[in-house]
Design a protein around this motif. Structure first.
Motif, PDB file in Angstrom:
ATOM      1  N   HIS A   1       0.862  -1.183   0.000  1.00 23.46           N
ATOM      2  CA  HIS A   1       0.000   0.000   0.000  1.00 23.46           C
ATOM      3  C   HIS A   1       0.898   1.232   0.000  1.00 23.46           C
ATOM      4  CE1 HIS A   1      -1.940   3.201   2.597  1.00 23.46           C
ATOM      5  NE2 HIS A   1      -2.824   3.100   1.624  1.00 23.46           N
ATOM      6  N   ALA A   2       0.848   1.999  -1.081  1.00 23.70           N
ATOM      7  CA  ALA A   2       1.666   3.198  -1.194  1.00 23.70           C
ATOM      8  C   ALA A   2       0.760   4.418  -1.244  1.00 23.70           C
ATOM      9  CB  ALA A   2       2.564   3.133  -2.424  1.00 23.70           C
ATOM     10  N   GLY A   3       0.414   4.933  -0.066  1.00 28.62           N
ATOM     11  CA  GLY A   3      -0.152   6.270  -0.009  1.00 28.62           C
ATOM     12  C   GLY A   3       0.966   7.270  -0.281  1.00 28.62           C
ATOM     13  N   TRP A   4       0.642   8.550  -0.294  1.00 29.52           N
ATOM     14  CA  TRP A   4       1.709   9.478  -0.673  1.00 29.52           C
ATOM     15  C   TRP A   4       2.839   9.461   0.353  1.00 29.52           C
ATOM     16  CZ3 TRP A   4       3.644  13.491   2.083  1.00 29.52           C
ATOM     17  CH2 TRP A   4       2.837  14.112   3.039  1.00 29.52           C
ATOM     18  N   ARG A   5       2.500   9.272   1.626  1.00 28.58           N
ATOM     19  CA  ARG A   5       3.562   9.215   2.648  1.00 28.58           C
ATOM     20  C   ARG A   5       4.427   7.971   2.454  1.00 28.58           C
ATOM     21  NH1 ARG A   5      -0.927  11.402   4.942  1.00 28.58           N
ATOM     22  NH2 ARG A   5      -0.663  13.380   6.056  1.00 28.58           N
ATOM     23  N   GLY A   6       3.791   6.839   2.220  1.00 24.33           N
ATOM     24  CA  GLY A   6       4.549   5.627   1.956  1.00 24.33           C
ATOM     25  C   GLY A   6       5.361   5.726   0.680  1.00 24.33           C
ATOM     26  N   ALA A   7       4.787   6.383  -0.320  1.00 26.20           N
ATOM     27  CA  ALA A   7       5.516   6.563  -1.580  1.00 26.20           C
ATOM     28  C   ALA A   7       6.781   7.392  -1.360  1.00 26.20           C
ATOM     29  CB  ALA A   7       4.614   7.218  -2.618  1.00 26.20           C
ATOM     30  N   VAL A   8       6.666   8.484  -0.595  1.00 25.61           N
ATOM     31  CA  VAL A   8       7.835   9.315  -0.309  1.00 25.61           C
ATOM     32  C   VAL A   8       8.900   8.513   0.432  1.00 25.61           C
ATOM     33  CG1 VAL A   8       8.657  11.250   1.097  1.00 25.61           C
ATOM     34  CG2 VAL A   8       6.664  11.544  -0.371  1.00 25.61           C
TER      35      VAL A   8
ATOM     36  N   CYS B   1       8.694  13.478 -11.461  1.00 24.49           N
ATOM     37  CA  CYS B   1       7.376  13.146 -10.915  1.00 24.49           C
ATOM     38  C   CYS B   1       6.554  14.388 -10.585  1.00 24.49           C
ATOM     39  CB  CYS B   1       7.510  12.256  -9.681  1.00 24.49           C
ATOM     40  SG  CYS B   1       8.334  13.032  -8.276  1.00 24.49           S
ATOM     41  N   ILE B   2       7.083  15.572 -10.865  1.00 24.23           N
ATOM     42  CA  ILE B   2       6.345  16.816 -10.624  1.00 24.23           C
ATOM     43  C   ILE B   2       5.788  17.292 -11.960  1.00 24.23           C
ATOM     44  CG2 ILE B   2       6.441  19.136  -9.680  1.00 24.23           C
ATOM     45  CD1 ILE B   2       7.024  16.836  -7.689  1.00 24.23           C
ATOM     46  N   CYS B   3       4.466  17.227 -12.086  1.00 26.54           N
ATOM     47  CA  CYS B   3       3.846  17.529 -13.384  1.00 26.54           C
ATOM     48  C   CYS B   3       3.754  19.021 -13.650  1.00 26.54           C
ATOM     49  CB  CYS B   3       2.448  16.915 -13.438  1.00 26.54           C
ATOM     50  SG  CYS B   3       2.431  15.149 -13.127  1.00 26.54           S
ATOM     51  N   ASP B   4       3.386  19.775 -12.609  1.00 23.02           N
ATOM     52  CA  ASP B   4       3.188  21.211 -12.736  1.00 23.02           C
ATOM     53  C   ASP B   4       3.142  21.794 -11.333  1.00 23.02           C
ATOM     54  OD1 ASP B   4       0.563  20.675 -11.749  1.00 23.02           O
ATOM     55  OD2 ASP B   4      -0.158  20.369 -13.789  1.00 23.02           O
TER      56      ASP B   4
ATOM     57  N   CYS C   1      -5.162  14.116 -11.491  1.00 20.58           N
ATOM     58  CA  CYS C   1      -6.143  14.291 -10.408  1.00 20.58           C
ATOM     59  C   CYS C   1      -5.507  14.419  -9.038  1.00 20.58           C
ATOM     60  CB  CYS C   1      -7.120  13.117 -10.389  1.00 20.58           C
ATOM     61  SG  CYS C   1      -8.191  13.020 -11.837  1.00 20.58           S
ATOM     62  N   PHE C   2      -4.200  14.142  -8.933  1.00 16.88           N
ATOM     63  CA  PHE C   2      -3.554  14.155  -7.627  1.00 16.88           C
ATOM     64  C   PHE C   2      -2.959  15.533  -7.360  1.00 16.88           C
ATOM     65  CE2 PHE C   2       0.041  12.807  -4.718  1.00 16.88           C
ATOM     66  CZ  PHE C   2      -0.787  12.729  -3.610  1.00 16.88           C
ATOM     67  N   GLU C   3      -3.813  16.427  -6.900  1.00 10.27           N
ATOM     68  CA  GLU C   3      -3.405  17.783  -6.568  1.00 10.27           C
ATOM     69  C   GLU C   3      -2.892  17.816  -5.130  1.00 10.27           C
ATOM     70  OE1 GLU C   3      -5.454  22.218  -6.257  1.00 10.27           O
ATOM     71  OE2 GLU C   3      -6.267  20.720  -7.653  1.00 10.27           O
ATOM     72  N   THR C   4      -1.750  18.467  -4.914  1.00 13.68           N
ATOM     73  CA  THR C   4      -1.120  18.488  -3.595  1.00 13.68           C
ATOM     74  C   THR C   4      -0.706  19.910  -3.225  1.00 13.68           C
ATOM     75  OG1 THR C   4       1.187  18.273  -4.287  1.00 13.68           O
ATOM     76  CG2 THR C   4      -0.119  16.241  -4.195  1.00 13.68           C
ATOM     77  N   GLY C   5      -0.326  20.040  -1.969  1.00 11.47           N
ATOM     78  CA  GLY C   5       0.266  21.282  -1.529  1.00 11.47           C
ATOM     79  C   GLY C   5       1.718  21.378  -1.931  1.00 11.47           C
ATOM     80  N   ALA C   6       2.255  22.591  -1.848  1.00 12.65           N
ATOM     81  CA  ALA C   6       3.649  22.814  -2.266  1.00 12.65           C
ATOM     82  C   ALA C   6       4.619  21.999  -1.424  1.00 12.65           C
ATOM     83  CB  ALA C   6       3.979  24.300  -2.171  1.00 12.65           C
ATOM     84  N   ASP C   7       4.308  21.785  -0.134  1.00 15.60           N
ATOM     85  CA  ASP C   7       5.216  21.038   0.733  1.00 15.60           C
ATOM     86  C   ASP C   7       5.328  19.582   0.298  1.00 15.60           C
ATOM     87  OD1 ASP C   7       2.523  20.706   1.443  1.00 15.60           O
ATOM     88  OD2 ASP C   7       3.022  20.178   3.517  1.00 15.60           O
TER      89      ASP C   7
ATOM     90  N   ALA D   1       7.377  19.374  -2.857  1.00 14.05           N
ATOM     91  CA  ALA D   1       8.801  19.568  -2.543  1.00 14.05           C
ATOM     92  C   ALA D   1       9.413  18.277  -2.009  1.00 14.05           C
ATOM     93  CB  ALA D   1       8.964  20.696  -1.532  1.00 14.05           C
ATOM     94  N   ARG D   2       8.668  17.545  -1.214  1.00 14.15           N
ATOM     95  CA  ARG D   2       9.186  16.280  -0.668  1.00 14.15           C
ATOM     96  C   ARG D   2       9.397  15.252  -1.779  1.00 14.15           C
ATOM     97  NH1 ARG D   2       5.937  14.547   4.674  1.00 14.15           N
ATOM     98  NH2 ARG D   2       7.443  12.817   4.500  1.00 14.15           N
ATOM     99  N   PHE D   3       8.459  15.188  -2.707  1.00 13.71           N
ATOM    100  CA  PHE D   3       8.621  14.261  -3.828  1.00 13.71           C
ATOM    101  C   PHE D   3       9.801  14.657  -4.703  1.00 13.71           C
ATOM    102  CE2 PHE D   3       4.417  12.657  -2.775  1.00 13.71           C
ATOM    103  CZ  PHE D   3       4.499  11.328  -3.153  1.00 13.71           C
ATOM    104  N   ALA D   4       9.930  15.946  -4.997  1.00 14.97           N
ATOM    105  CA  ALA D   4      11.030  16.404  -5.844  1.00 14.97           C
ATOM    106  C   ALA D   4      12.376  16.135  -5.194  1.00 14.97           C
ATOM    107  CB  ALA D   4      10.869  17.884  -6.147  1.00 14.97           C
ATOM    108  N   ALA D   5      12.454  16.343  -3.885  1.00 14.86           N
ATOM    109  CA  ALA D   5      13.704  16.117  -3.174  1.00 14.86           C
ATOM    110  C   ALA D   5      14.085  14.643  -3.176  1.00 14.86           C
ATOM    111  CB  ALA D   5      13.601  16.643  -1.749  1.00 14.86           C
ATOM    112  N   ARG D   6      13.086  13.776  -3.097  1.00 18.45           N
ATOM    113  CA  ARG D   6      13.376  12.336  -3.002  1.00 18.45           C
ATOM    114  C   ARG D   6      13.555  11.676  -4.366  1.00 18.45           C
ATOM    115  NH1 ARG D   6      14.741   8.212  -3.520  1.00 18.45           N
ATOM    116  NH2 ARG D   6      14.542   6.283  -2.311  1.00 18.45           N
TER     117      ARG D   6
END
Length: 282
Positions: free
Chosen positions: A154-161, A219-222, A200-206, A209-214
């Motif tokens: 199960h990879a929620g966004w936290r698990g994915a990060v 994986c950052i579309c816009d 459809c996966f809209e997120t906050g800037a924070d 930033a965590r995804f981009a750093a990792r």
């Protein structure tokens, strides 16, 4: 069934199973070659009603517990696994993995207790044990080794990060090598089930930033959206998986709430579809 030297290239196709004609995504060639049945479920064919209609497999969403148990039994029976021990963990959006390496009752009971304490992946090395995890936008991942070991993640966004999928691949490699055979993540099949897609996966800037750093900016579309699938691919390849052996179901849960449960599309009240895997008894 003798274990194969290699697995067929992964494919996901829709097939109907059982008396209730459940429409599941599976890989028939994998089952025929290695005896490992993998499946991603949809909404139809169950006993639940209202926002949980109808094949809700989650027991934590205020659905009738009897309906949930009936739905799980329907799924197992449809897959020809009615006598299989089913492990359904308490998912906590982390990166903890429980291993099941023994079919003795005491060992299985201990694994069930660990799963109930909160884990987000179940790795199974034995026949006759099925792992079921539940979803409503998060990413389901199933990993299969030629050794017959498999894991459901199960990879929620936290698990994915936290790269839980890559961590699981590494665990399977280590377990394979401890047996003195296999141990090549590049030979694993990785199946990604229906989940919320980038558009459809809209997120906050924070979060972005965590995804981009990792995982880097691929994986950052816009300025609003993150591609969970691409992040998972990067993490899986880092762990040794082959990119061309990672197959995606190609279905966005938020865009298809009639076929899959979606937390975001429903406003927060919905059932859970599942990812399940087991290895048939020889």
């Amino acid at each position: 069934m003798a274990l194969p030297d290699s697995l067929p290239a992964p494919h996901l196709t829709a097939r109907r199973f059982g008396a209730r004609r459940l429409l599941l995504l599976t890989d028939e060639a994998l089952f025929e070659c290695a005896g490992v049945r993998i499946a991603f479920t949809g909404r139809e064919g169950g006993k639940s009603s209202g926002p949980y209609s109808s094949l809700n497999l989650g027991s934590h969403v205020d659905d009738d517990p009897a309906a949930v148990e009936a739905n799980r039994a329907i799924l197992l029976d449809a897959l020809g696994a009615g006598d299989t021990r089913l492990i359904v963990p308490n998912q906590v959006h982390g990166d903890t993995i429980v291993r099941i390496d023994d079919t003795a009752s005491a060992a299985l009971d201990a694994a069930c207790r660990r799963a109930a304490d909160g884990v987000d992946a179940v790795a199974v090395a034995v026949e006759g044990v099925a792992a079921l995890l539940c979803f409503a936008d998060c990413v389901p991942v199933i990993v299969v080794s030629p050794s017959g070991r498999f894991a459901v993640v199960h990879a929620g966004w936290r698990g994915a990060v936290e790269n839980i999928a890559g961590k699981t691949v590494r665990l399977l490699v280590e377990a394979d090598r401890s047996d003195g055979a296999y141990g090549d993540a590049g030979a694993f099949n990785v199946y990604v089930g229906p989940h919320i897609h980038a558009e459809c996966f809209e997120t906050g800037a924070d979060v972005r930033a965590r995804f981009a750093a990792r995982f880097g900016t691929s994986c950052i579309c816009d300025e609003l959206h993150v591609d969970l699938l691409e992040a998972l691919r990067v993490g899986l390849v880092e762990a040794g998986a082959a990119r061309d052996r990672i197959v995606d179901a190609g279905a966005c849960t938020k865009c298809a709430p009639d076929r899959y449960f979606s937390y975001r599309a429903s406003g927060g009240t919905c059932g859970r579809h599942g990812a399940i895997a087991f290895r048939k008894t020889r």
